[in-house]
Motif scaffolding. Structure first.
Motif, PDB file in Angstrom:
ATOM      1  N   ALA A  45      38.664  33.099  59.488  1.00  0.00           N
ATOM      2  CA  ALA A  45      39.799  33.048  60.405  1.00  0.00           C
ATOM      3  C   ALA A  45      40.725  31.906  60.026  1.00  0.00           C
ATOM      4  O   ALA A  45      40.264  30.815  59.694  1.00  0.00           O
ATOM      5  CB  ALA A  45      39.304  32.864  61.834  1.00  0.00           C
ATOM      6  N   SER A  46      42.026  32.163  60.093  1.00  0.00           N
ATOM      7  CA  SER A  46      42.998  31.100  59.801  1.00  0.00           C
ATOM      8  C   SER A  46      42.884  30.001  60.845  1.00  0.00           C
ATOM      9  O   SER A  46      42.966  28.809  60.537  1.00  0.00           O
ATOM     10  CB  SER A  46      44.412  31.674  59.769  1.00  0.00           C
ATOM     11  N   SER A  47      42.673  30.405  62.075  1.00  0.00           N
ATOM     12  CA  SER A  47      42.456  29.480  63.177  1.00  0.00           C
ATOM     13  C   SER A  47      42.159  30.334  64.395  1.00  0.00           C
ATOM     14  O   SER A  47      42.407  31.547  64.395  1.00  0.00           O
ATOM     15  CB  SER A  47      43.684  28.599  63.438  1.00  0.00           C
ATOM     16  N   TYR A  48      41.653  29.722  65.422  1.00  0.00           N
ATOM     17  CA  TYR A  48      41.440  30.423  66.685  1.00  0.00           C
ATOM     18  C   TYR A  48      42.371  29.819  67.721  1.00  0.00           C
ATOM     19  O   TYR A  48      42.513  28.611  67.805  1.00  0.00           O
ATOM     20  CB  TYR A  48      39.988  30.303  67.149  1.00  0.00           C
ATOM     21  N   SER A  49      42.985  30.666  68.514  1.00  0.00           N
ATOM     22  CA  SER A  49      43.922  30.166  69.516  1.00  0.00           C
ATOM     23  C   SER A  49      43.228  29.835  70.830  1.00  0.00           C
ATOM     24  O   SER A  49      43.878  29.369  71.763  1.00  0.00           O
ATOM     25  CB  SER A  49      45.038  31.195  69.753  1.00  0.00           C
ATOM     26  N   ASP A  50      41.944  30.068  70.876  1.00  0.00           N
ATOM     27  CA  ASP A  50      41.170  29.752  72.070  1.00  0.00           C
ATOM     28  C   ASP A  50      39.758  29.403  71.626  1.00  0.00           C
ATOM     29  O   ASP A  50      39.240  30.009  70.690  1.00  0.00           O
ATOM     30  CB  ASP A  50      41.141  30.954  73.019  1.00  0.00           C
ATOM     31  N   SER A  51      39.149  28.435  72.298  1.00  0.00           N
ATOM     32  CA  SER A  51      37.796  28.038  71.908  1.00  0.00           C
ATOM     33  C   SER A  51      36.731  28.991  72.435  1.00  0.00           C
ATOM     34  O   SER A  51      35.572  28.900  72.058  1.00  0.00           O
ATOM     35  CB  SER A  51      37.512  26.619  72.425  1.00  0.00           C
ATOM     36  N   ASN A  52      37.118  29.894  73.309  1.00  0.00           N
ATOM     37  CA  ASN A  52      36.202  30.885  73.875  1.00  0.00           C
ATOM     38  C   ASN A  52      36.528  32.232  73.241  1.00  0.00           C
ATOM     39  O   ASN A  52      37.545  32.854  73.546  1.00  0.00           O
ATOM     40  CB  ASN A  52      36.365  30.953  75.395  1.00  0.00           C
ATOM     41  N   TYR A  53      35.660  32.673  72.369  1.00  0.00           N
ATOM     42  CA  TYR A  53      35.944  33.915  71.651  1.00  0.00           C
ATOM     43  C   TYR A  53      34.647  34.590  71.237  1.00  0.00           C
ATOM     44  O   TYR A  53      33.556  34.009  71.272  1.00  0.00           O
ATOM     45  CB  TYR A  53      36.793  33.639  70.393  1.00  0.00           C
ATOM     46  N   ILE A  54      34.776  35.836  70.866  1.00  0.00           N
ATOM     47  CA  ILE A  54      33.689  36.546  70.207  1.00  0.00           C
ATOM     48  C   ILE A  54      34.248  37.142  68.923  1.00  0.00           C
ATOM     49  O   ILE A  54      35.424  37.527  68.864  1.00  0.00           O
ATOM     50  CB  ILE A  54      33.066  37.650  71.095  1.00  0.00           C
ATOM     51  N   VAL A  55      33.439  37.175  67.912  1.00  0.00           N
ATOM     52  CA  VAL A  55      33.799  37.811  66.647  1.00  0.00           C
ATOM     53  C   VAL A  55      32.776  38.898  66.371  1.00  0.00           C
ATOM     54  O   VAL A  55      31.571  38.647  66.384  1.00  0.00           O
ATOM     55  CB  VAL A  55      33.824  36.811  65.478  1.00  0.00           C
ATOM     56  N   ALA A  56      33.270  40.083  66.151  1.00  0.00           N
ATOM     57  CA  ALA A  56      32.374  41.225  65.936  1.00  0.00           C
ATOM     58  C   ALA A  56      32.636  41.875  64.595  1.00  0.00           C
ATOM     59  O   ALA A  56      33.717  41.765  64.023  1.00  0.00           O
ATOM     60  CB  ALA A  56      32.561  42.254  67.056  1.00  0.00           C
ATOM     61  N   TRP A  57      31.613  42.552  64.148  1.00  0.00           N
ATOM     62  CA  TRP A  57      31.712  43.406  62.979  1.00  0.00           C
ATOM     63  C   TRP A  57      31.602  44.850  63.434  1.00  0.00           C
ATOM     64  O   TRP A  57      30.716  45.187  64.215  1.00  0.00           O
ATOM     65  CB  TRP A  57      30.604  43.103  61.984  1.00  0.00           C
ATOM     66  N   PHE A  58      32.502  45.672  62.948  1.00  0.00           N
ATOM     67  CA  PHE A  58      32.452  47.111  63.138  1.00  0.00           C
ATOM     68  C   PHE A  58      32.423  47.754  61.757  1.00  0.00           C
ATOM     69  O   PHE A  58      32.793  47.135  60.767  1.00  0.00           O
ATOM     70  CB  PHE A  58      33.704  47.598  63.889  1.00  0.00           C
TER      71      PHE A  58
ATOM     72  N   VAL B 240      33.010  24.825  60.767  1.00  0.00           N
ATOM     73  CA  VAL B 240      33.853  23.975  59.932  1.00  0.00           C
ATOM     74  C   VAL B 240      34.778  24.834  59.068  1.00  0.00           C
ATOM     75  O   VAL B 240      35.950  24.519  58.877  1.00  0.00           O
ATOM     76  CB  VAL B 240      32.989  23.059  59.047  1.00  0.00           C
ATOM     77  N   LYS B 241      34.240  25.932  58.584  1.00  0.00           N
ATOM     78  CA  LYS B 241      35.020  26.828  57.722  1.00  0.00           C
ATOM     79  C   LYS B 241      35.702  27.942  58.500  1.00  0.00           C
ATOM     80  O   LYS B 241      36.367  28.795  57.897  1.00  0.00           O
ATOM     81  CB  LYS B 241      34.095  27.435  56.658  1.00  0.00           C
ATOM     82  N   ASN B 242      35.520  27.975  59.823  1.00  0.00           N
ATOM     83  CA  ASN B 242      36.094  29.075  60.631  1.00  0.00           C
ATOM     84  C   ASN B 242      35.676  30.432  60.059  1.00  0.00           C
ATOM     85  O   ASN B 242      36.486  31.371  59.976  1.00  0.00           O
ATOM     86  CB  ASN B 242      37.620  28.999  60.665  1.00  0.00           C
ATOM     87  N   THR B 243      34.441  30.534  59.678  1.00  0.00           N
ATOM     88  CA  THR B 243      33.966  31.741  59.015  1.00  0.00           C
ATOM     89  C   THR B 243      32.716  32.278  59.704  1.00  0.00           C
ATOM     90  O   THR B 243      31.789  31.526  60.000  1.00  0.00           O
ATOM     91  CB  THR B 243      33.661  31.477  57.536  1.00  0.00           C
ATOM     92  N   VAL B 244      32.735  33.564  59.948  1.00  0.00           N
ATOM     93  CA  VAL B 244      31.579  34.272  60.483  1.00  0.00           C
ATOM     94  C   VAL B 244      30.987  35.091  59.354  1.00  0.00           C
ATOM     95  O   VAL B 244      31.714  35.728  58.580  1.00  0.00           O
ATOM     96  CB  VAL B 244      31.988  35.171  61.663  1.00  0.00           C
ATOM     97  N   TYR B 245      29.669  35.079  59.284  1.00  0.00           N
ATOM     98  CA  TYR B 245      28.958  35.807  58.231  1.00  0.00           C
ATOM     99  C   TYR B 245      28.150  36.941  58.820  1.00  0.00           C
ATOM    100  O   TYR B 245      27.651  36.850  59.944  1.00  0.00           O
ATOM    101  CB  TYR B 245      28.025  34.867  57.476  1.00  0.00           C
TER     102      TYR B 245
END
Length: 125
Positions: free
Chosen positions: A24-37, A74-79
């Protein structure tokens, strides 16, 4: 607006492993979910896994304990670590971020604000 870049797809034999990344380039909110479809050819998109900003995870029954979702803040990355893959895992994989989205409703596509472009995973028999 956040931009998501999914990568790490490729071709692998049955039983092998792959690791997908969603940066992610950045998140606009600290409360989020990231999903894989994922979406297989000729099929609808289906949820695979989700991770919340506080580290909770859930997985589709179809992937069970074979897949693991993690995040490097730190990397704004979900694996998405994919183990013991099968040909049924062949699909285009997408990541998406939802702000303030209910974790319990993670399978609903309408909960997500931004989607990344997909990364193709092909599993050979």
């Amino acid at each position: 607006q956040v931009r998501l870049v999914a990568s790490g797809g490729g071709s692998v034999d049955t039983g092998g492993s792959l690791r997908l990344s969603c940066e992610a380039s950045s998140y606009s909110d600290s409360n989020y979910i990231v999903a894989w479809f994922r979406q297989a050819a000729g099929m609808g998109r289906e949820p695979v896994a989700v991770i919340s900003s506080d580290g909770r995870t859930k997985y589709a029954d179809s992937v069970g304990s074979r897949f693991t979702c993690s995040e490097d803040k730190v990397k704004n990355t979900v694996y998405l670590n994919m183990d013991r893959v099968t040909p049924e895992d062949t699909a285009m994989y997408y990541c998406a971020v939802g702000y303030g989205a209910a974790f319990t409703k993670w399978t609903e596509e309408g909960r997500y604000n931004v989607w990344g472009r997909g990364t193709q995973v092909t599993v050979y028999p």
